[in-house]
Design an enzyme around this catalytic site. Structure first.
Site, PDB file in Angstrom:
ATOM      1  N   ARG A 138      20.620  17.391  31.297  1.00  0.00           N
ATOM      2  CA  ARG A 138      19.527  18.295  30.909  1.00  0.00           C
ATOM      3  C   ARG A 138      18.564  18.463  32.080  1.00  0.00           C
ATOM      4  O   ARG A 138      18.614  17.728  33.056  1.00  0.00           O
ATOM      5  CB  ARG A 138      18.775  17.714  29.696  1.00  0.00           C
ATOM      6  CG  ARG A 138      19.518  17.809  28.398  1.00  0.00           C
ATOM      7  CD  ARG A 138      18.805  17.067  27.279  1.00  0.00           C
ATOM      8  NE  ARG A 138      18.887  15.616  27.448  1.00  0.00           N
ATOM      9  CZ  ARG A 138      18.310  14.732  26.632  1.00  0.00           C
ATOM     10  NH1 ARG A 138      17.588  15.154  25.615  1.00  0.00           N
ATOM     11  NH2 ARG A 138      18.453  13.438  26.843  1.00  0.00           N
ATOM     12  N   LYS A 198      14.162  12.744  30.727  1.00  0.00           N
ATOM     13  CA  LYS A 198      14.235  11.314  30.435  1.00  0.00           C
ATOM     14  C   LYS A 198      13.117  10.534  31.104  1.00  0.00           C
ATOM     15  O   LYS A 198      12.491  10.997  32.058  1.00  0.00           O
ATOM     16  CB  LYS A 198      15.582  10.740  30.900  1.00  0.00           C
ATOM     17  CG  LYS A 198      16.769  11.201  30.092  1.00  0.00           C
ATOM     18  CD  LYS A 198      16.561  11.149  28.593  1.00  0.00           C
ATOM     19  CE  LYS A 198      16.391   9.720  28.073  1.00  0.00           C
ATOM     20  NZ  LYS A 198      16.199   9.729  26.590  1.00  0.00           N
ATOM     21  N   TYR A 237       9.998  12.444  28.043  1.00  0.00           N
ATOM     22  CA  TYR A 237      10.202  11.323  27.117  1.00  0.00           C
ATOM     23  C   TYR A 237       9.928  10.025  27.862  1.00  0.00           C
ATOM     24  O   TYR A 237      10.320   9.873  29.026  1.00  0.00           O
ATOM     25  CB  TYR A 237      11.655  11.282  26.606  1.00  0.00           C
ATOM     26  CG  TYR A 237      11.983  12.372  25.624  1.00  0.00           C
ATOM     27  CD1 TYR A 237      11.347  12.431  24.386  1.00  0.00           C
ATOM     28  CD2 TYR A 237      12.929  13.345  25.925  1.00  0.00           C
ATOM     29  CE1 TYR A 237      11.639  13.447  23.476  1.00  0.00           C
ATOM     30  CE2 TYR A 237      13.227  14.361  25.028  1.00  0.00           C
ATOM     31  CZ  TYR A 237      12.573  14.395  23.805  1.00  0.00           C
ATOM     32  OH  TYR A 237      12.863  15.398  22.911  1.00  0.00           O
ATOM     33  N   HIS A 282       9.439   6.567  25.727  1.00  0.00           N
ATOM     34  CA  HIS A 282       9.955   5.449  24.913  1.00  0.00           C
ATOM     35  C   HIS A 282       9.509   4.105  25.493  1.00  0.00           C
ATOM     36  O   HIS A 282      10.337   3.253  25.870  1.00  0.00           O
ATOM     37  CB  HIS A 282      11.494   5.495  24.843  1.00  0.00           C
ATOM     38  CG  HIS A 282      12.045   6.785  24.332  1.00  0.00           C
ATOM     39  ND1 HIS A 282      11.826   7.229  23.045  1.00  0.00           N
ATOM     40  CD2 HIS A 282      12.797   7.746  24.936  1.00  0.00           C
ATOM     41  CE1 HIS A 282      12.440   8.391  22.877  1.00  0.00           C
ATOM     42  NE2 HIS A 282      13.014   8.732  24.008  1.00  0.00           N
ATOM     43  N   GLU A 290       7.712  12.171  22.841  1.00  0.00           N
ATOM     44  CA  GLU A 290       8.065  11.642  21.512  1.00  0.00           C
ATOM     45  C   GLU A 290       6.861  11.253  20.669  1.00  0.00           C
ATOM     46  O   GLU A 290       7.033  10.959  19.490  1.00  0.00           O
ATOM     47  CB  GLU A 290       9.047  10.469  21.630  1.00  0.00           C
ATOM     48  CG  GLU A 290       8.468   9.154  22.139  1.00  0.00           C
ATOM     49  CD  GLU A 290       8.456   9.044  23.660  1.00  0.00           C
ATOM     50  OE1 GLU A 290       8.717  10.063  24.343  1.00  0.00           O
ATOM     51  OE2 GLU A 290       8.164   7.928  24.159  1.00  0.00           O
ATOM     52  N   ASP A 349      16.799   4.429  21.468  1.00  0.00           N
ATOM     53  CA  ASP A 349      15.775   4.721  22.484  1.00  0.00           C
ATOM     54  C   ASP A 349      14.452   4.028  22.155  1.00  0.00           C
ATOM     55  O   ASP A 349      13.614   3.858  23.036  1.00  0.00           O
ATOM     56  CB  ASP A 349      15.593   6.232  22.700  1.00  0.00           C
ATOM     57  CG  ASP A 349      15.303   6.986  21.422  1.00  0.00           C
ATOM     58  OD1 ASP A 349      15.294   6.367  20.344  1.00  0.00           O
ATOM     59  OD2 ASP A 349      15.081   8.206  21.510  1.00  0.00           O
TER      60      ASP A 349
HETATM   61  N1  NAI Z   1      19.604   8.249  21.099  1.00  0.00           N
HETATM   62  C1  NAI Z   1      19.176   9.487  21.327  1.00  0.00           C
HETATM   63  O1  NAI Z   1      19.708  10.191  22.175  1.00  0.00           O
HETATM   64  C2  NAI Z   1      18.082  10.056  20.525  1.00  0.00           C
HETATM   65  C3  NAI Z   1      17.357   9.238  19.736  1.00  0.00           C
HETATM   66  N2  NAI Z   1      16.384   9.721  18.920  1.00  0.00           N
HETATM   67  C4  NAI Z   1      15.695   8.711  18.102  1.00  0.00           C
HETATM   68  O2  NAI Z   1      16.114   8.749  16.748  1.00  0.00           O
HETATM   69  C5  NAI Z   1      15.134   8.089  15.964  1.00  0.00           C
HETATM   70  C6  NAI Z   1      14.810   8.902  14.706  1.00  0.00           C
HETATM   71  O3  NAI Z   1      14.116  10.084  15.079  1.00  0.00           O
HETATM   72  P1  NAI Z   1      13.671  11.205  14.008  1.00  0.00           P
HETATM   73  O4  NAI Z   1      14.710  11.397  12.983  1.00  0.00           O
HETATM   74  O5  NAI Z   1      13.211  12.372  14.781  1.00  0.00           O
HETATM   75  O6  NAI Z   1      12.403  10.523  13.325  1.00  0.00           O
HETATM   76  P2  NAI Z   1      11.716  10.967  11.956  1.00  0.00           P
HETATM   77  O7  NAI Z   1      10.315  10.467  12.031  1.00  0.00           O
HETATM   78  O8  NAI Z   1      11.976  12.393  11.658  1.00  0.00           O
HETATM   79  O9  NAI Z   1      12.524  10.127  10.862  1.00  0.00           O
HETATM   80  C7  NAI Z   1      12.484   8.734  10.783  1.00  0.00           C
HETATM   81  C8  NAI Z   1      12.675   8.342   9.335  1.00  0.00           C
HETATM   82  O10 NAI Z   1      12.813   6.914   9.292  1.00  0.00           O
HETATM   83  C9  NAI Z   1      12.262   6.521   8.057  1.00  0.00           C
HETATM   84  N3  NAI Z   1      12.092   5.073   8.060  1.00  0.00           N
HETATM   85  C10 NAI Z   1      11.132   4.315   8.644  1.00  0.00           C
HETATM   86  N4  NAI Z   1      11.357   3.019   8.388  1.00  0.00           N
HETATM   87  C11 NAI Z   1      12.488   2.957   7.621  1.00  0.00           C
HETATM   88  C12 NAI Z   1      13.227   1.896   7.016  1.00  0.00           C
HETATM   89  N5  NAI Z   1      12.866   0.629   7.149  1.00  0.00           N
HETATM   90  N6  NAI Z   1      14.340   2.224   6.319  1.00  0.00           N
HETATM   91  C13 NAI Z   1      14.729   3.504   6.183  1.00  0.00           C
HETATM   92  N7  NAI Z   1      14.051   4.543   6.703  1.00  0.00           N
HETATM   93  C14 NAI Z   1      12.958   4.267   7.416  1.00  0.00           C
HETATM   94  C15 NAI Z   1      10.991   7.346   7.953  1.00  0.00           C
HETATM   95  O11 NAI Z   1      10.501   7.373   6.625  1.00  0.00           O
HETATM   96  C16 NAI Z   1      11.476   8.698   8.441  1.00  0.00           C
HETATM   97  O12 NAI Z   1      11.912   9.548   7.383  1.00  0.00           O
HETATM   98  C17 NAI Z   1      13.930   7.887  16.911  1.00  0.00           C
HETATM   99  O13 NAI Z   1      13.935   6.575  17.423  1.00  0.00           O
HETATM  100  C18 NAI Z   1      14.203   8.879  18.006  1.00  0.00           C
HETATM  101  O14 NAI Z   1      13.549   8.563  19.221  1.00  0.00           O
HETATM  102  C19 NAI Z   1      16.105  11.059  18.841  1.00  0.00           C
HETATM  103  C20 NAI Z   1      16.788  11.931  19.644  1.00  0.00           C
HETATM  104  C21 NAI Z   1      17.801  11.488  20.593  1.00  0.00           C
HETATM  105  C1  PYR Z   2      14.736  11.825  22.441  1.00  0.00           C
HETATM  106  C2  PYR Z   2      15.475  11.323  23.590  1.00  0.00           C
HETATM  107  O1  PYR Z   2      15.274  10.219  23.999  1.00  0.00           O
HETATM  108  C3  PYR Z   2      16.459  12.139  24.234  1.00  0.00           C
HETATM  109  O2  PYR Z   2      16.602  13.305  23.872  1.00  0.00           O
HETATM  110  O3  PYR Z   2      17.110  11.651  25.151  1.00  0.00           O
HETATM  111 MG    MG Z   3      16.429   8.693  24.353  1.00  0.00          MG
END
Ligand code: NAI
Ligand code: PYR
Ligand code: MG
Length: 372
Positions: A15, A75, A94, A96, A118, A270
Site C-alpha cells: 500500500r 504502516k 497507523y 498501534h 486507528e 496489530d
Molecule cells: N491484522 C490486520 O491487518 C488488521 C487488523 N485490524 C484490527 O482488527 C481489530 C478489530 O477492528 P474493528 O473490527 O475495526 O473494531 P471494532 O471496534 O469495529 O469492533 C471490535 C468489536 O469487538 C468487540 N469486543 C470487545 N471486547 C470483546 C470481547 N471480550 N469479546 C467479544 N467482543 C468484544 C466490541 O464490542 C466491538 O464490537 C482491531 O485490533 C484492528 O486494529 C484491522 C484492520 C487490519
Molecule cells: C489497520 C492496519 O493495521 C492495517 O491496515 O495494516
Molecule cells: Mg496492522
C-alpha cells in the site's frame, strides 16, 4: 505545507499513504507533495501518475523525511524510518503503540507529533480511519483461514461450505465490529456455519437483523468461547478496545480443546492479538503451529490487496489530511475532537491513555499537549 510520502518498507507491504487523487487535492489546496520514487507502484500508481497530479518525486526516503513538514504513511514507522523522524514534524499513519514499546520509545525520543489513524474517531462512535482496512481484513479473514485449513498448509482439510451430504466448516468469530461483520459476510457467503460473539448486545441485535438467521449470535464470555472451541474449524479474532492492547480471550491451555489442524486467524494481532499464543507474522511466512493449531497472524492483511486497500484508505484519510495541511496540526486538532483523539505522541509526551495504561507510561492530556 510540504507533505511527504515514502515507500512502505514493512515486508510485503504494497500500500501507499497517498493516492494520486489525494496528491492532486493537496496540491490544489496550495501544498507541495513529495513522493519517494516508486512509492505507489505496489498499488498500481506510477511516478508519472503522481507528477501528473502535481507532486514532486524524491530519489530516497531520507530526502522525503528530511524535507517534509508532514509524513503520510500506511504502516507504523519501521526502525530505519523512526531514525529519520524529528521534533516539529507530523506523522500521520497507523501506529498501534499499545503492543509496541520500542516504537513508542522511539517516537517519544524523536519528539515527533504522531497522529494514529486507528484512534481517530467519528461522531457515531466509530473509527473512520480504521474502518476501511477493517472492512478489507474482515473480508480477507475467512479467505485466509480457508487456505490455512487446506491439508497442504497443515490444516484439517475441511472445505468451508462442505458439499451436499457433508457438513460445512464451523467458523467462530470473536468480536462483531467492522472486521467481524465483514468476516461473517464472507464466511456465510462461502457456506460456512458461522457464530459471532460480542460483548455488545446492540451489536448482536444488529447482526441478527442484517443476517436474517444465516448466522448465530452469542454473548461473549470466557465460558461461551470455551464451549465453542471444541467444534470450531476456524476461530477469527476480531475484538478491539480502541487503542488498547487486545484482551487475551483464548489461553494456550485452551488450544487442547480444539480439533488438531483447526485454524486461528487473529486479525486483532496489530493490537497484540486476542489469543495467548498469537505473535505477528508476515505475508511471506503467514502461518505457524502451536499444539497442533494453525495460527495466521498477519498484522497488515490489507497489504495483500494493496490497490483496493490504498484507494479505500485514501478516501477515508483525505479530509483529515487536508485539515492537517490547511490548518496545521494544532488548529486542526483544536477544532476537531475526533482528530485530536488520534494524537498519540507530541514533543516527547504520550497523549493516549490506553497506550499509557498498556505500557505503564505517564500520559499528558491531548488538549494540554496542544499548548506544548
Ligand atoms: N491484522 C490486520 O491487518 C488488521 C487488523 N485490524 C484490527 O482488527 C481489530 C478489530 O477492528 P474493528 O473490527 O475495526 O473494531 P471494532 O471496534 O469495529 O469492533 C471490535 C468489536 O469487538 C468487540 N469486543 C470487545 N471486547 C470483546 C470481547 N471480550 N469479546 C467479544 N467482543 C468484544 C466490541 O464490542 C466491538 O464490537 C482491531 O485490533 C484492528 O486494529 C484491522 C484492520 C487490519
Ligand atoms: C489497520 C492496519 O493495521 C492495517 O491496515 O495494516
Ligand atoms: Mg496492522
Amino acid at each position: 505545507m510540504k507533505i511527504g510520502c515514502p515507500k512502505e518498507i514493512k515486508p510485503q507491504e504494497f500500500r501507499v499513504g497517498l493516492t494520486p487523487h489525494a496528491a492532486r487535492e493537496a496540491v490544489q489546496h496550495g501544498h507541495r507533495v513529495v513522493m519517494e520514487t516508486d512509492a505507489g507502484l505496489g498499488a498500481g500508481f506510477t511516478d508519472e501518475d503522481y507528477t501528473a497530479a502535481g507532486a514532486d518525486i524524491a530519489a530516497s526516503a531520507a530526502e522525503v523525511f528530511a524535507t517534509a513538514d508532514m509524513i503520510v504513511k500506511v504502516k507504523e514507522p519501521q526502525p530505519a524510518e523512526r531514525a529519520l523522524l524529528r521534533a516539529g514534524q507530523v506523522l500521520f499513519t497507523y501506529l498501534h503503540l499499545a503492543p509496541d514499546p520500542e516504537q513508542t520509545h522511539d517516537l517519544l525520543a524523536a519528539g515527533v507529533t504522531a497522529i494514529a489513524y486507528e484512534t481517530v474517531t467519528d461522531a457515531r462512535g466509530g473509527l473512520p480511519l480504521l474502518a476501511p482496512m477493517s472492512e478489507v481484513a474482515g473480508r480477507l479473514a475467512p479467505q485466509m483461514g480457508a487456505w490455512t485449513l487446506q491439508k497442504a498448509n497443515g490444516g484439517r482439510g475441511v472445505l468451508m461450505g462442505g458439499v451436499p451430504g457433508v457438513r460445512p466448516a464451523n467458523v467462530v468469530i470473536i468480536g462483531g465490529g467492522v472486521v467481524g461483520t465483514a468476516a461473517a459476510r464472507v464466511a456465510v457467503g462461502m457456506g460456512a456455519n458461522v457464530t459471532v460473539l460480542d460483548r455488545s448486545v446492540p451489536r448482536l441485535s444488529y447482526l441478527d437483523d442484517i443476517f436474517q438467521g444465516r448466522l448465530t449470535t452469542q454473548y461473549s464470555s470466557a465460558a461461551a468461547i470455551a464451549e465453542l472451541l471444541p467444534e470450531a474449524d476456524m476461530v477469527i479474532g476480531a475484538v478491539l478496545i480502541p487503542g488498547a492492547a487486545a484482551p487475551k480471550l483464548v489461553t494456550r491451555a485452551q488450544l487442547a480443546l480444539m480439533r488438531p489442524g483447526a485454524a486461528i486467524v487473529d486479525v486483532a494481532i496489530d493490537q497484540g492479538g486476542c489469543f495467548e499464543t498469537s505473535h505477528p507474522t508476515t505475508h511471506q511466512d503467514p502461518i505457524y503451529t502451536v499444539d497442533g493449531i494453525l495460527h495466521y497472524c498477519v498484522a497488515n492483511m490489507p497489504g495483500a490487496v494493496a490497490r483496493t486497500s490504498t484507494q479505500a484508505l485514501g478516501n477515508a484519510t483525505m479530509p483529515f489530511l487536508l485539515a492537517l495541511a490547511d490548518k496545521g496540526w494544532r488548529r486542526a486538532c483544536a477544532e476537531d475532537p475526533h482528530l485530536l483523539a488520534g494524537l498519540n505522541t507530541h514533543a516527547g509526551r504520550l497523549t493516549y491513555a490506553a497506550v499509557g495504561a498498556a505500557l505503564n507510561l505517564p500520559v499528558v492530556d491531548p488538549a494540554e499537549a496542544l499548548r506544548l
